[in-house]
Design a protein around this motif. Sequence first.
Motif, PDB file in Angstrom:
ATOM      1  N   ILE A   1       0.852  -1.192   0.000  1.00 23.67           N
ATOM      2  CA  ILE A   1       0.000   0.000   0.000  1.00 23.67           C
ATOM      3  C   ILE A   1       0.884   1.238   0.000  1.00 23.67           C
ATOM      4  CG2 ILE A   1      -1.607   1.366   1.367  1.00 23.67           C
ATOM      5  CD1 ILE A   1      -2.943  -1.204   2.248  1.00 23.67           C
ATOM      6  N   TYR A   2       0.648   2.116  -0.968  1.00 24.68           N
ATOM      7  CA  TYR A   2       1.390   3.370  -1.006  1.00 24.68           C
ATOM      8  C   TYR A   2       0.748   4.417  -0.098  1.00 24.68           C
ATOM      9  CZ  TYR A   2       3.502   1.470  -5.262  1.00 24.68           C
ATOM     10  OH  TYR A   2       4.161   0.683  -6.161  1.00 24.68           O
ATOM     11  N   SER A   3      -0.551   4.550  -0.222  1.00 22.12           N
ATOM     12  CA  SER A   3      -1.257   5.565   0.556  1.00 22.12           C
ATOM     13  C   SER A   3      -2.738   5.228   0.628  1.00 22.12           C
ATOM     14  CB  SER A   3      -1.089   6.953  -0.062  1.00 22.12           C
ATOM     15  OG  SER A   3      -1.746   7.026  -1.312  1.00 22.12           O
ATOM     16  N   MET A   4      -3.383   5.820   1.606  1.00 20.95           N
ATOM     17  CA  MET A   4      -4.839   5.709   1.743  1.00 20.95           C
ATOM     18  C   MET A   4      -5.375   7.096   2.035  1.00 20.95           C
ATOM     19  SD  MET A   4      -5.405   2.129   3.787  1.00 20.95           S
ATOM     20  CE  MET A   4      -7.112   2.024   3.276  1.00 20.95           C
ATOM     21  N   GLY A   5      -6.650   7.272   1.762  1.00 18.46           N
ATOM     22  CA  GLY A   5      -7.187   8.611   1.977  1.00 18.46           C
ATOM     23  C   GLY A   5      -8.697   8.627   2.024  1.00 18.46           C
ATOM     24  N   TRP A   6      -9.196   9.814   2.305  1.00 24.26           N
ATOM     25  CA  TRP A   6     -10.632  10.063   2.358  1.00 24.26           C
ATOM     26  C   TRP A   6     -10.975  11.250   1.474  1.00 24.26           C
ATOM     27  CZ3 TRP A   6     -13.920   6.775   4.694  1.00 24.26           C
ATOM     28  CH2 TRP A   6     -13.399   5.882   5.633  1.00 24.26           C
TER      29      TRP A   6
ATOM     30  N   LEU B   1     -10.988  16.318  -1.873  1.00 26.76           N
ATOM     31  CA  LEU B   1     -10.051  15.657  -0.974  1.00 26.76           C
ATOM     32  C   LEU B   1     -10.297  16.108   0.457  1.00 26.76           C
ATOM     33  CD1 LEU B   1      -7.390  14.065  -0.338  1.00 26.76           C
ATOM     34  CD2 LEU B   1      -6.198  16.225  -0.750  1.00 26.76           C
ATOM     35  N   VAL B   2     -10.326  15.138   1.358  1.00 24.97           N
ATOM     36  CA  VAL B   2     -10.338  15.445   2.787  1.00 24.97           C
ATOM     37  C   VAL B   2      -8.913  15.314   3.323  1.00 24.97           C
ATOM     38  CG1 VAL B   2     -11.199  14.804   5.058  1.00 24.97           C
ATOM     39  CG2 VAL B   2     -12.723  14.688   3.067  1.00 24.97           C
ATOM     40  N   ALA B   3      -8.317  14.135   3.172  1.00 27.01           N
ATOM     41  CA  ALA B   3      -6.954  13.915   3.638  1.00 27.01           C
ATOM     42  C   ALA B   3      -6.433  12.596   3.091  1.00 27.01           C
ATOM     43  CB  ALA B   3      -6.879  13.914   5.161  1.00 27.01           C
ATOM     44  N   THR B   4      -5.129  12.528   2.916  1.00 30.83           N
ATOM     45  CA  THR B   4      -4.469  11.277   2.581  1.00 30.83           C
ATOM     46  C   THR B   4      -3.316  11.043   3.544  1.00 30.83           C
ATOM     47  OG1 THR B   4      -2.925  12.302   1.032  1.00 30.83           O
ATOM     48  CG2 THR B   4      -5.019  11.499   0.129  1.00 30.83           C
ATOM     49  N   ILE B   5      -2.915   9.782   3.658  1.00 33.77           N
ATOM     50  CA  ILE B   5      -1.781   9.418   4.487  1.00 33.77           C
ATOM     51  C   ILE B   5      -1.011   8.327   3.772  1.00 33.77           C
ATOM     52  CG2 ILE B   5      -3.203   7.815   5.847  1.00 33.77           C
ATOM     53  CD1 ILE B   5      -1.382   8.511   8.254  1.00 33.77           C
TER      54      ILE B   5
ATOM     55  N   SER C   1       2.213   5.388   3.511  1.00 25.70           N
ATOM     56  CA  SER C   1       2.645   4.293   4.378  1.00 25.70           C
ATOM     57  C   SER C   1       3.731   4.728   5.359  1.00 25.70           C
ATOM     58  CB  SER C   1       3.149   3.127   3.535  1.00 25.70           C
ATOM     59  OG  SER C   1       4.199   3.559   2.688  1.00 25.70           O
ATOM     60  N   ASP C   2       4.408   5.838   5.061  1.00 27.24           N
ATOM     61  CA  ASP C   2       5.412   6.357   6.014  1.00 27.24           C
ATOM     62  C   ASP C   2       4.807   7.429   6.914  1.00 27.24           C
ATOM     63  OD1 ASP C   2       7.227   8.694   3.815  1.00 27.24           O
ATOM     64  OD2 ASP C   2       5.119   8.539   4.394  1.00 27.24           O
ATOM     65  N   ALA C   3       3.479   7.511   6.931  1.00 25.67           N
ATOM     66  CA  ALA C   3       2.713   8.409   7.821  1.00 25.67           C
ATOM     67  C   ALA C   3       2.732   9.868   7.393  1.00 25.67           C
ATOM     68  CB  ALA C   3       3.169   8.275   9.267  1.00 25.67           C
ATOM     69  N   THR C   4       3.189  10.157   6.194  1.00 30.00           N
ATOM     70  CA  THR C   4       3.107  11.526   5.698  1.00 30.00           C
ATOM     71  C   THR C   4       1.656  11.869   5.395  1.00 30.00           C
ATOM     72  OG1 THR C   4       5.309  11.378   4.720  1.00 30.00           O
ATOM     73  CG2 THR C   4       3.870  13.130   3.921  1.00 30.00           C
ATOM     74  N   LYS C   5       1.190  12.998   5.920  1.00 35.33           N
ATOM     75  CA  LYS C   5      -0.207  13.387   5.760  1.00 35.33           C
ATOM     76  C   LYS C   5      -0.347  14.588   4.836  1.00 35.33           C
ATOM     77  CE  LYS C   5      -1.217  11.903  10.475  1.00 35.33           C
ATOM     78  NZ  LYS C   5      -1.761  12.300  11.803  1.00 35.33           N
ATOM     79  N   ASN C   6      -1.451  14.598   4.086  1.00 31.32           N
ATOM     80  CA  ASN C   6      -1.756  15.720   3.210  1.00 31.32           C
ATOM     81  C   ASN C   6      -3.248  15.993   3.214  1.00 31.32           C
ATOM     82  OD1 ASN C   6      -1.480  17.718   1.162  1.00 31.32           O
ATOM     83  ND2 ASN C   6      -2.197  16.219  -0.322  1.00 31.32           N
ATOM     84  N   PRO C   7      -3.671  17.146   3.692  1.00 34.12           N
ATOM     85  CA  PRO C   7      -2.867  18.172   4.362  1.00 34.12           C
ATOM     86  C   PRO C   7      -2.555  17.759   5.805  1.00 34.12           C
ATOM     87  CG  PRO C   7      -5.157  18.802   4.374  1.00 34.12           C
ATOM     88  CD  PRO C   7      -5.082  17.530   3.587  1.00 34.12           C
ATOM     89  N   LYS C   8      -1.717  18.501   6.450  1.00 29.43           N
ATOM     90  CA  LYS C   8      -1.311  18.138   7.810  1.00 29.43           C
ATOM     91  C   LYS C   8      -2.450  18.323   8.800  1.00 29.43           C
ATOM     92  CE  LYS C   8       3.635  19.040   7.337  1.00 29.43           C
ATOM     93  NZ  LYS C   8       4.801  19.794   7.864  1.00 29.43           N
ATOM     94  N   ASP C   9      -3.279  19.328   8.587  1.00 30.62           N
ATOM     95  CA  ASP C   9      -4.390  19.608   9.497  1.00 30.62           C
ATOM     96  C   ASP C   9      -5.671  19.793   8.692  1.00 30.62           C
ATOM     97  OD1 ASP C   9      -2.010  21.519  11.199  1.00 30.62           O
ATOM     98  OD2 ASP C   9      -2.944  19.718  12.020  1.00 30.62           O
ATOM     99  N   PRO C  10      -6.273  18.701   8.268  1.00 27.30           N
ATOM    100  CA  PRO C  10      -7.465  18.828   7.429  1.00 27.30           C
ATOM    101  C   PRO C  10      -8.644  19.454   8.151  1.00 27.30           C
ATOM    102  CG  PRO C  10      -7.082  16.540   8.063  1.00 27.30           C
ATOM    103  CD  PRO C  10      -5.894  17.315   8.501  1.00 27.30           C
TER     104      PRO C  10
END
Length: 124
Positions: free
Chosen positions: A31-36, A47-51, A53-62
Motif C-alpha cells: 500500500i502506497y497511501s490511503m485517503g478520504w 479531498l479530505v486527507a491522505t496518508i 505508508s510512512d505516515a506523511t499526511k496531506n494536508p497536515k491539518d485537514p
Amino acid sequence: QVQLVESGGGLVRPGGSLRLSCEVSGTFLNIYSMGWYRQAPGKERELVATISSDATKNPKDPMEGRFTISMDNAKNTVYLQMDSLKPEDTAVYYCNVALEAVAVPGYNADYVYWGQGTQVTVSS
C-alpha cells in the motif's frame, strides 16, 4: 480482488464527533497511501486527507484541524476522526487506496481503488 469496506458514518448533531474506518482486503503487494474524499449533494468530490505508508499526511491539518487521519499498517486500515462537526461536513465520504499488485506474472502495476461510500449527516 481488492475490497474496501467502510464503516462509521451516520447522523450526528453539530459539534459532535464520528470516526470512519476503511479496511483494505484482498491480494496486493504494497500500500502506497490511503485517503478520504467527500462529495456533498450538487458538488464535486473533494479531498479530505491522505496518508502514506510512512505516515506523511496531506494536508497536515485537514478541515482547520478538526479532522485527523491515521493508518494502521498491520491492519491495512485507515481512520478518519472527525470532531467539531458542522452541517457543511454533510456528505458521502469515500475511502481511497493506492497500491501495488501483480498485474501478470512477473509484472507489477499500481492501482487505485475506491470504497462504496458512507453517509455522514450533521444536523440538529
